[in-house]
Design a protein around this motif. Structure first.
Motif, short mmCIF file in Angstrom:
data_model
loop_
_atom_site.label_atom_id
_atom_site.label_comp_id
_atom_site.label_asym_id
_atom_site.label_seq_id
_atom_site.Cartn_x
_atom_site.Cartn_y
_atom_site.Cartn_z
N ILE A 293 0.84 -1.20 0.00
CA ILE A 293 0.00 0.00 0.00
C ILE A 293 0.87 1.25 0.00
N ASN A 294 1.91 1.25 0.81
CA ASN A 294 2.81 2.42 0.86
C ASN A 294 3.54 2.62 -0.46
N GLU A 295 3.78 1.52 -1.20
CA GLU A 295 4.50 1.61 -2.48
C GLU A 295 3.54 1.58 -3.66
N ALA A 296 2.27 1.85 -3.43
CA ALA A 296 1.24 1.73 -4.47
C ALA A 296 1.60 2.54 -5.71
N LYS A 297 1.28 1.96 -6.86
CA LYS A 297 1.49 2.61 -8.15
C LYS A 297 0.59 1.92 -9.16
N ALA A 298 0.56 2.46 -10.38
CA ALA A 298 -0.26 1.85 -11.42
C ALA A 298 0.15 0.39 -11.60
N LEU B 55 -4.60 3.95 -10.33
CA LEU B 55 -4.20 4.74 -11.50
C LEU B 55 -2.93 5.53 -11.24
N SER B 56 -2.85 6.09 -10.02
CA SER B 56 -1.68 6.87 -9.64
C SER B 56 -1.63 6.95 -8.12
N ALA B 57 -0.52 7.44 -7.60
CA ALA B 57 -0.37 7.52 -6.14
C ALA B 57 0.54 8.66 -5.77
N THR B 58 0.29 9.20 -4.58
CA THR B 58 1.17 10.18 -3.96
C THR B 58 1.68 9.54 -2.67
N SER C 228 -23.38 -3.53 -19.48
CA SER C 228 -23.85 -3.10 -18.16
C SER C 228 -22.92 -2.09 -17.51
N TYR C 229 -21.63 -2.19 -17.83
CA TYR C 229 -20.63 -1.31 -17.23
C TYR C 229 -19.90 -0.57 -18.35
N GLN C 230 -20.35 0.64 -18.63
CA GLN C 230 -19.73 1.43 -19.69
C GLN C 230 -18.53 2.22 -19.18
N SER C 231 -18.55 2.57 -17.90
CA SER C 231 -17.45 3.34 -17.32
C SER C 231 -17.38 3.04 -15.83
N PHE C 232 -16.28 3.48 -15.21
CA PHE C 232 -16.07 3.21 -13.79
C PHE C 232 -15.69 4.51 -13.08
N ASP C 233 -16.20 4.66 -11.86
CA ASP C 233 -15.93 5.88 -11.10
C ASP C 233 -14.52 5.88 -10.54
N THR C 234 -14.03 7.09 -10.28
CA THR C 234 -12.70 7.28 -9.71
C THR C 234 -12.85 7.72 -8.26
N VAL C 235 -11.95 7.25 -7.41
CA VAL C 235 -11.99 7.61 -6.00
C VAL C 235 -10.56 7.82 -5.51
N VAL C 236 -10.39 8.80 -4.62
CA VAL C 236 -9.09 9.06 -4.00
C VAL C 236 -9.16 8.57 -2.56
N ILE C 237 -8.23 7.71 -2.17
CA ILE C 237 -8.27 7.08 -0.85
C ILE C 237 -6.95 7.32 -0.14
N ASN C 238 -7.04 7.65 1.15
CA ASN C 238 -5.83 7.79 1.95
C ASN C 238 -5.19 6.42 2.17
N LYS C 239 -3.89 6.37 2.08
CA LYS C 239 -3.20 5.10 2.31
C LYS C 239 -3.41 4.61 3.75
N THR C 240 -3.50 5.56 4.68
CA THR C 240 -3.72 5.16 6.08
C THR C 240 -5.06 4.45 6.25
N THR C 241 -6.06 4.85 5.45
CA THR C 241 -7.37 4.19 5.51
C THR C 241 -7.26 2.75 5.04
N LEU C 242 -6.54 2.54 3.94
CA LEU C 242 -6.35 1.18 3.44
C LEU C 242 -5.59 0.33 4.45
N ILE C 243 -4.57 0.92 5.06
CA ILE C 243 -3.77 0.16 6.03
C ILE C 243 -4.60 -0.20 7.25
N GLN C 244 -5.52 0.70 7.65
CA GLN C 244 -6.37 0.42 8.81
C GLN C 244 -7.29 -0.78 8.58
N SER C 245 -7.57 -1.08 7.32
CA SER C 245 -8.45 -2.23 7.03
C SER C 245 -7.69 -3.55 7.05
N LEU C 246 -6.37 -3.47 7.16
CA LEU C 246 -5.57 -4.69 7.27
C LEU C 246 -5.64 -5.23 8.69
N SER C 247 -5.36 -6.50 8.84
CA SER C 247 -5.39 -7.11 10.17
C SER C 247 -4.26 -8.12 10.30
#
Length: 351
Positions: free
Chosen positions: A129-134, A153-156, A186-205
């Motif tokens: 997650i910390n090294e996330a990239k395309a 798609l991209s990461a900061t 049924s799926y012509q396009s997909f939505d984009t979302v910006v997520i904090n890396k800390t949020t993704l890490i919090q979902s890990l166990s």
């Protein structure tokens, strides 16, 4: 083979003269008390009575006379039932206890290994997650086991920008997650979302208990179930046909975007399978870029096209990907080329 039955063994043995019988009998018999038992695979399981016998020098057993039997049973020469008559049940009990102990030890070791695996996976996923990239994909799951998929798609340093989809993959295997981002009716396009890396890490166990949290706004709480990194083209068949000495076939790339670079025909010695009777025209290779589809065309001689060659693709960064193309009639395969002789390739990423 006799699986079960009954038998007997000696538990008391005397010379006749030792128990008050004529001494000349010593040359003919031994007086024995024998324990009869039921056996399974020759292992005693339980007693079924005791008998007195005369064992001759020839090894045979003889029944005593009624008077002799009365005499033998009236004495205190006999013994009780030996414990080893029950050796079968004893072995079963000991085996059960041993198996139970082994199972407990194995269960404890398995639990320890599983806990170590979970901790190791947690550290690896946190790093991913910390090294996330395309090229990274996340599979999320809510409490009802409904899956949501993220495509980076991209990461900061602090956030990741992803496409997200709830489309169910239609295939199985290593690259099935790519299906979640293939457009259809049924799926012509997909939505984009910006997520904090800390949020993704919090979902890990670090344990088997999943931490479901709100990762995507206005969606059910989810937890990361799987993280995959796919940064190579992944092809699937679209269509193929030939007629009047011409052929065309199409493949779709579901993986990292690439462009066609060049095509090389393999010689007969290199591929050692078919004889090339067709020519792929590199100038006739259009690409429907928005769909990732390549259409290869050419001409052939004979009843059906037979082709063996190498196709080279490059991504936006200039990395090269080489695939071995095999065509015979309407059957065609595209296999990741490893540099080995073609007949030794393992068939990975084969369509």
């Amino acid at each position: 083979m006799i699986v079960f039955g009954w038998n007997s063994f000696s538990i008391v043995s005397h010379r006749p003269s030792e128990i008050g019988l004529p001494q000349d009998w010593d040359q003919q018999y031994m007086i024995q008390q024998r324990q009869k038992y039921f056996h399974l695979f020759w292992i005693p399981f339980f007693p079924i009575g005791q008998i007195w016998v005369l064992k001759g020098r020839d090894g045979k057993l003889y029944e005593p006379t009624i008077d002799l039997l009365r005499y033998l049973t009236s004495t205190s020469l006999g013994r009780g039932i030996p414990w080893y008559t029950f050796i079968g049940p004893i072995l079963l009990v000991c085996g059960g206890i041993g198996f139970s102990i082994f199972s407990e030890i194995d269960s404890a070791l398995s639990k320890r290994r599983y806990e170590a695996y979970l901790k190791e996976t947690y550290v690896e996923n946190k790093q991913k997650i910390n090294e996330a990239k395309a090229g990274y994909y996340y599979k999320l799951e809510d409490e009802h086991y409904k899956s949501t998929y993220l495509k980076v798609l991209s990461a900061t340093p602090k956030t990741v920008t992803c496409l997200w989809s709830q489309k169910s993959p239609q295939s199985y295997g290593e690259y099935a997650i790519l299906d979640a981002f293939q457009a259809d009716s049924s799926y012509q396009s997909f939505d984009t979302v910006v997520i904090n890396k800390t949020t993704l890490i919090q979902s890990l166990s670090e344990t088997s208990e999943r931490k479901r949290i709100a990762i995507i706004p206005k969606q059910s709480p989810t937890a990361i179930q799987e993280i995959k990194y796919i940064y190579e083209p992944v092809f699937e068949k679209v269509t193929f046909g030939f007629e009047d000495g011409k052929f065309a076939y199409a493949i779709r790339n579901k993986g990292v975007p690439v462009h066609f670079d060049r095509y090389e025909t393999l010689s007969k010695d290199e591929r050692n399978t078919y004889t090339n009777n067709a020519q792929v025209d590199p100038n006739l290779i259009p690409m429907r870029e928005e769909e990732g589809i390549f259409i290869f065309k050419g001409i052939f001689k004979g009843m059906e096209p037979e082709i063996s060659g190498l196709i080279y693709f490059k991504d936006a960064e200039g990395s090269e990907f080489t695939y071995h193309l095999t065509v015979r009639g309407t059957h065609y395969y595209l296999t990741k080329y490893t540099g080995k002789p073609v007949q030794e390739e393992d068939g990975s990423n084969r369509i």
